[in-house]
Motif scaffolding. Structure first.
Motif, PDB file in Angstrom:
ATOM      1  N   THR A 101       0.830  -1.206   0.000  1.00 19.36           N
ATOM      2  CA  THR A 101       0.000   0.000   0.000  1.00 19.36           C
ATOM      3  C   THR A 101       0.865   1.257   0.000  1.00 19.36           C
ATOM      4  O   THR A 101       0.612   2.206  -0.745  1.00 19.36           O
ATOM      5  N   ASN A 104       2.449   1.724  -3.499  1.00 20.98           N
ATOM      6  CA  ASN A 104       1.542   2.300  -4.495  1.00 20.98           C
ATOM      7  C   ASN A 104       1.454   3.815  -4.331  1.00 20.98           C
ATOM      8  O   ASN A 104       1.396   4.549  -5.322  1.00 20.98           O
ATOM      9  N   ALA A 105       1.449   4.256  -3.079  1.00 21.29           N
ATOM     10  CA  ALA A 105       1.417   5.707  -2.852  1.00 21.29           C
ATOM     11  C   ALA A 105       2.723   6.350  -3.313  1.00 21.29           C
ATOM     12  O   ALA A 105       2.719   7.437  -3.903  1.00 21.29           O
ATOM     13  N   ARG A 131      -1.967 -10.812  -7.920  1.00 22.09           N
ATOM     14  CA  ARG A 131      -2.806  -9.694  -8.355  1.00 22.09           C
ATOM     15  C   ARG A 131      -2.331  -8.378  -7.743  1.00 22.09           C
ATOM     16  O   ARG A 131      -2.290  -7.340  -8.411  1.00 22.09           O
ATOM     17  N   SER A 135      -0.934  -5.281  -9.864  1.00 18.77           N
ATOM     18  CA  SER A 135      -1.546  -3.951  -9.730  1.00 18.77           C
ATOM     19  C   SER A 135      -0.475  -2.890  -9.489  1.00 18.77           C
ATOM     20  O   SER A 135      -0.483  -1.823 -10.120  1.00 18.77           O
ATOM     21  N   LEU A 139       0.307   0.243 -11.901  1.00 22.61           N
ATOM     22  CA  LEU A 139       0.116   1.606 -11.383  1.00 22.61           C
ATOM     23  C   LEU A 139       1.426   2.379 -11.283  1.00 22.61           C
ATOM     24  O   LEU A 139       1.424   3.607 -11.164  1.00 22.61           O
ATOM     25  N   VAL A 213      -6.075  -9.215 -14.134  1.00 19.34           N
ATOM     26  CA  VAL A 213      -5.401  -8.143 -14.882  1.00 19.34           C
ATOM     27  C   VAL A 213      -4.516  -8.730 -15.977  1.00 19.34           C
ATOM     28  O   VAL A 213      -3.887  -9.757 -15.773  1.00 19.34           O
TER      29      VAL A 213
ATOM     30  N   ALA B  24      -2.860   4.650 -13.877  1.00 20.23           N
ATOM     31  CA  ALA B  24      -3.085   5.521 -12.729  1.00 20.23           C
ATOM     32  C   ALA B  24      -3.786   6.809 -13.150  1.00 20.23           C
ATOM     33  O   ALA B  24      -4.616   7.349 -12.420  1.00 20.23           O
ATOM     34  N   LEU B  59      -7.916  -3.803 -11.408  1.00 21.90           N
ATOM     35  CA  LEU B  59      -6.803  -3.715 -10.462  1.00 21.90           C
ATOM     36  C   LEU B  59      -7.320  -3.811  -9.033  1.00 21.90           C
ATOM     37  O   LEU B  59      -8.491  -3.565  -8.761  1.00 21.90           O
ATOM     38  N   ASP B  60      -6.418  -4.129  -8.144  1.00 24.03           N
ATOM     39  CA  ASP B  60      -6.735  -4.159  -6.716  1.00 24.03           C
ATOM     40  C   ASP B  60      -7.162  -2.756  -6.250  1.00 24.03           C
ATOM     41  O   ASP B  60      -6.469  -1.765  -6.498  1.00 24.03           O
ATOM     42  N   ALA B  61      -8.312  -2.675  -5.584  1.00 24.03           N
ATOM     43  CA  ALA B  61      -8.894  -1.366  -5.259  1.00 24.03           C
ATOM     44  C   ALA B  61      -8.057  -0.585  -4.242  1.00 24.03           C
ATOM     45  O   ALA B  61      -7.914   0.641  -4.358  1.00 24.03           O
ATOM     46  N   VAL B  62      -7.506  -1.267  -3.235  1.00 22.25           N
ATOM     47  CA  VAL B  62      -6.669  -0.556  -2.260  1.00 22.25           C
ATOM     48  C   VAL B  62      -5.450   0.030  -2.969  1.00 22.25           C
ATOM     49  O   VAL B  62      -5.029   1.161  -2.693  1.00 22.25           O
ATOM     50  N   ALA B  63      -4.895  -0.737  -3.907  1.00 22.30           N
ATOM     51  CA  ALA B  63      -3.721  -0.263  -4.641  1.00 22.30           C
ATOM     52  C   ALA B  63      -4.050   1.010  -5.425  1.00 22.30           C
ATOM     53  O   ALA B  63      -3.300   1.994  -5.383  1.00 22.30           O
ATOM     54  N   VAL B  64      -5.182   0.995  -6.119  1.00 13.33           N
ATOM     55  CA  VAL B  64      -5.555   2.155  -6.933  1.00 13.33           C
ATOM     56  C   VAL B  64      -5.731   3.395  -6.050  1.00 13.33           C
ATOM     57  O   VAL B  64      -5.224   4.483  -6.357  1.00 13.33           O
ATOM     58  N   ALA B  66      -4.540   3.963  -3.041  1.00 10.33           N
ATOM     59  CA  ALA B  66      -3.258   4.394  -2.462  1.00 10.33           C
ATOM     60  C   ALA B  66      -2.451   5.173  -3.498  1.00 10.33           C
ATOM     61  O   ALA B  66      -1.782   6.160  -3.176  1.00 10.33           O
ATOM     62  N   ARG B  67      -2.543   4.732  -4.750  1.00 12.15           N
ATOM     63  CA  ARG B  67      -1.816   5.406  -5.835  1.00 12.15           C
ATOM     64  C   ARG B  67      -2.324   6.834  -6.036  1.00 12.15           C
ATOM     65  O   ARG B  67      -1.560   7.739  -6.388  1.00 12.15           O
TER      66      ARG B  67
END
Lengths: 465, 359
Positions: A101, A104-105, A131, A135, A139, A213, B24, B59-64, B66-67
């Protein structure tokens, strides 16, 4: 043992190799930045020590690493707070984010930097974790890396559904089968085609799955491995793209490098397909003497009186809180199979270590704390920016390493000085990039993008374990 | 002065052009737009099931979220995380981390994974009856909350004199034991900025599968499907009553009516469900929402666009101003966290009181 993985559907063409090696160029150094850890290497008493959890600290270190054109940013993992004598260990930094997490940020505030998460294969399942990494790779535009680790203790398992189910002996079997399934999933949906169903049956996993994906930019996130046993080295040679090694001295580094690279041929791999990056610490100074002074001061900060007692308890396996840190070592014998400490690497031969320490303390008249400071690993590279740059270059040019994972002592500014003062010298030497040459972490590391199905079939036909 | 309503939007159902949903930029643009409208939050639906054949992937929702978090500054970010196959410990720490990287804007839309495809893909268990899955979801929510609370807010002391970084008396084992899992704790992540990221659950009046128990016991936000205003009013009253019976203070549960909306003049693209449905102009929708807000007593609305990229600009540029003209919606954010937007206080940790009592 039966283990089969099949992927149904049409075959695709193999991917292209993106490695660029310019003839005659000096061997290029790879560098990674380790976020300061949850252990006593990280100094928190210093006035410059910032938050270990606020996003601003992660952003600062990651941007510093990117400013220095580092290959990647690295996060370790802990799934249970460490304990001593049944109580939570309170002397070191405690608390960290969930790695994927926060990475990703960080992908939002960096452009090129690789983003590596340590994630356990024991307390995750391949479908879900594959997955999550795919992701991150999407991203971040192809910057994801996975340091695969396994844990077998019931102590950590107490936070998870299955508890401590995994036999220590099966750790690499689990990891290897996990990676195999993850790669089958990553391969199963070509960007310009339809998803195929992955069927896998093995001792660890039995799944029938369609990925959610399609191929991510790197297709397979870079795989990092850190185990050092014979099994671990073989696993790395068969499977990994990067080894996070512990062998940070010149001689040990060369021996390790040669040993692991030699193993690659068995799996049809070239030496440059696996990068060996020891984890190292560093201390800089304007003069050699100043650097040595700073290093000594730092070791005293790292080993507080309380930490010194804890350090000795790890070997003795006993409560030694009644002992004076400025007094002599205990004359009691260690407890061989103690569970007084939980969450640390096993101490090894407790009696042997205790005997060695007693002899050393006697010879040099060392107190408990002085011994702990003496025994705490010296920083790997101590010196002026010029000598540190020269040393790093020497290690790489003489194949003691392909690069390093730098572990700063301080959050979040612990890498600033290195990037400002050492990186330019490495760049002047022509052994470290001045600009990123491609968008993905595989580009930075000079690793090919996997070819998909062809590669997977080869991996699946390899005899297991 | 009229009672202001809460407004949120679903990002995740339909209408995403295939390849774009993997970038993203696609999500940053949509969520940035929602933030321009000062919406309370967005939800991003998710599932471990394979996406439909014509989809470009999910895509994984938490990942999106957080991005997108560092590129936004106010809007609440609420991913679906399912509880059936995921480890409760990982769910709790991932959401706590989303709360850290967004500086207090995370939420959690709880759902279960009843499908056979997901069960076979994960391969850890057989599909189970839905009521059992929701009972497990209640346990997962309980574990998440206990883990968030397992660090008291002031656990980090950095006391050089005693060499202690934390006061371990302010860290707590949660010792949860249930039929599906037990979790010892404490969390590896300190208490998140909001204390507890708000928990949301979607339900309708006919649900009898445990969603109501989750709503009454744990949810901060209920996304309510109710076709008739009278039904919505009854459901809201029942939810408030059950929350009170569960021992919760009044005013800590927000009920948002879900409305499927199509503002693009298309027809036939709305999800078939027992939800309020609307096709028309933004001005007409503003009238409808104002009317329903009064008639049902709900706290606000969760819009489910037929196509988010097509409908969200109309929501932000036309619907929001129309609601503001009626004095029904904020003109700007007045707080920084999702709890601020929802008017929900930051909860004290459950273990903090125990410690005080013991001191």
């Amino acid at each position: 043992m039966t283990r089969t993985t099949t992927t149904t559907g049409t075959r695709t063409t193999t991917g292209t190799r993106v490695t660029t090696t310019t003839g005659g160029r000096r061997k290029q150094i790879h560098l990674a930045a380790h976020f300061p850890g949850v252990n006593n290497t990280t100094v928190w008493q210093d006035p410059d020590s910032g938050s270990q959890i606020d996003f601003s600290s992660f952003r600062h270190l990651a941007r510093t690493a990117e400013r220095g054109r580092f290959d990647f940013f690295f996060l370790a993992e802990g799934l249970r707070l460490r304990e001593r004598k049944g109580l939570i260990h309170d002397l070191d930094v405690v608390g960290r984010p969930e790695s994927l997490t926060v990475l990703n940020a960080l992908a939002a505030v960096t452009e090129h930097l690789g983003l590596a998460a340590t994630v356990n294969a024991t307390f995750n399942e391949p479908y879900e974790l594959a997955r999550r990494f795919a992701s991150l790779d999407h991203l971040s535009g192809g910057r994801a890396a996975w340091n695969v680790v396994t844990t077998s203790d019931t102590f950590t398992g107490a936070n998870f559904r299955r508890g401590g189910y995994l036999d220590r002996a099966d750790r690499y079997l689990r990891a290897e089968e996990f990676v195999e399934v993850a790669r089958a999933l990553w391969d199963s949906w070509p960007a310009d085609g339809a998803p195929r169903t992955v069927r896998h049956t093995g001792p660890q996993f039995g799944i029938t799955a369609r990925a959610t994906v399609p191929h991510s930019p790197q297709r397979h996130p870079v795989l990092i491995q850190a185990g050092d046993s014979d099994e671990g080295r073989e696993f790395a040679a068969r499977t990994a793209d990067v080894v996070f090694s512990r062998h940070g001295t010149l001689e040990a580094g060369r021996a390790f490098h040669a040993d692991v690279k030699r193993r690659l041929a068995r799996y049809g791999r070239q030496p440059d397909e696996l990068k060996i990056m020891p984890g190292v610490t560093f201390v800089l100074g304007d003069s050699e003497a100043e650097a040595q002074e700073r290093a000594a001061h730092l070791r005293r900060q790292q080993v507080s009186p309380q930490t010194a007692i804890a350090f000795v308890e790890n070997v003795w396996g006993r409560d030694l809180s009644a002992y004076d840190p400025d007094g002599p070592l205990p004359d009691l014998d260690p407890v061989p199979d103690s569970d007084v400490v939980q969450g640390w690497a096993h101490a090894g031969d407790r009696f042997g270590i205790a005997a060695k320490w007693r002899a050393l303390a006697e010879e040099k008249h060392l107190s408990i704390r002085e011994l702990a400071i003496e025994q705490t690993a010296r920083q790997s590279f101590i010196g002026t920016p010029a000598t540190v740059a020269a040393t790093i270059d020497e290690y790489v040019q003489t194949d003691a390493a392909d690069g390093f994972i730098l572990v700063p002592h301080l959050t979040p500014g612990g890498l600033d000085e290195f990037v400002d003062r050492v990186i330019p010298l490495l760049q002047e030497r022509g052994t470290f990039r001045t600009e990123y040459e491609g968008p993905t972490l595989r580009d930075h590391l000079g690793l090919a993008r996997p070819g998909g199905e062809g590669r997977h079939e080869r991996a699946a036909s390899t005899p297991a374990g | 002065m009229p009672r202001e309503l809460h407004l949120s939007v679903e990002l995740g159902r339909a209408g995403h052009p295939s390849a774009a949903a993997l970038t993203a930029a696609h999500w940053t643009d949509l969520i940035g737009l929602a933030e321009q409208g000062a919406l309370d939050f967005v939800t991003l639906e998710d599932s471990l099931a394979p996406p439909p054949d014509d989809s470009g992937g999910r895509l994984d929702a938490v990942a999106v979220l957080a991005r997108v978090a560092p590129l936004t500054s106010r809007i609440g970010l609420v991913p679906t995380v399912t509880t059936t196959h995921t480890e409760p410990f990982h769910t709790s720490t991932a959401l706590a981390t989303l709360d850290f990287v967004s500086e207090g804007r995370a939420g959690w839309l709880v759902d279960v994974s009843a499908g056979e495809a997901e069960a076979r893909a994960v391969g850890r268990r057989e599909p189970a009856p839905t009521p059992e899955l929701w009972a497990e979801a209640v346990d997962a929510a309980e574990v998440a909350v206990r883990l968030w609370d397992s660090w008291e807010d002031d656990a980090e002391i950095r006391d050089a004199a005693t060499g202690r970084f934390i006061d371990r008396d302010r860290l707590h084992y949660i010792d949860f034991e249930g039929p599906h899992f037990s979790v010892r704790g404490p969390s590896i992540v300190p208490r998140p900025p909001q204390g507890r990221p708000p928990i949301a659950v979607a339900l309708d009046v006919h649900d009898s599968d445990g969603r109501w128990a989750l709503a009454a016991g744990h949810a901060d936000v209920v996304l309510l499907d109710a076709g008739e205003p009278a039904t919505a009013r009854l459901a809201r009253t029942a939810l408030q009553r059950r929350a009170a019976e569960a021992g919760r203070p009044p005013g800590t549960l927000r009920v948002l009516l879900r409305v499927a909306v199509d503002l693009g003049g298309r027809t036939g693209s709305l999800p078939p469900a027992d939800t309020a449905r609307f096709t028309g102009t933004a001005a007409d929708l503003a009238d409808l929402l104002a009317d329903r807000h009064t008639a049902t007593g709900v706290d606000g609305f969760h819009l489910r666009p037929a196509s988010t990229p097509a409908d969200l600009p109309t929501v932000v540029h036309d619907l929001v101003p129309a609601l503001r003209e009626r004095g029904l919606f904020r003109t700007a954010y007045t707080g920084t966290t999702l709890r601020d937007h929802l008017g929900l206080p930051r909860p004290a940790g459950r273990y903090a009181r125990q410690t005080e009592a013991a001191r």
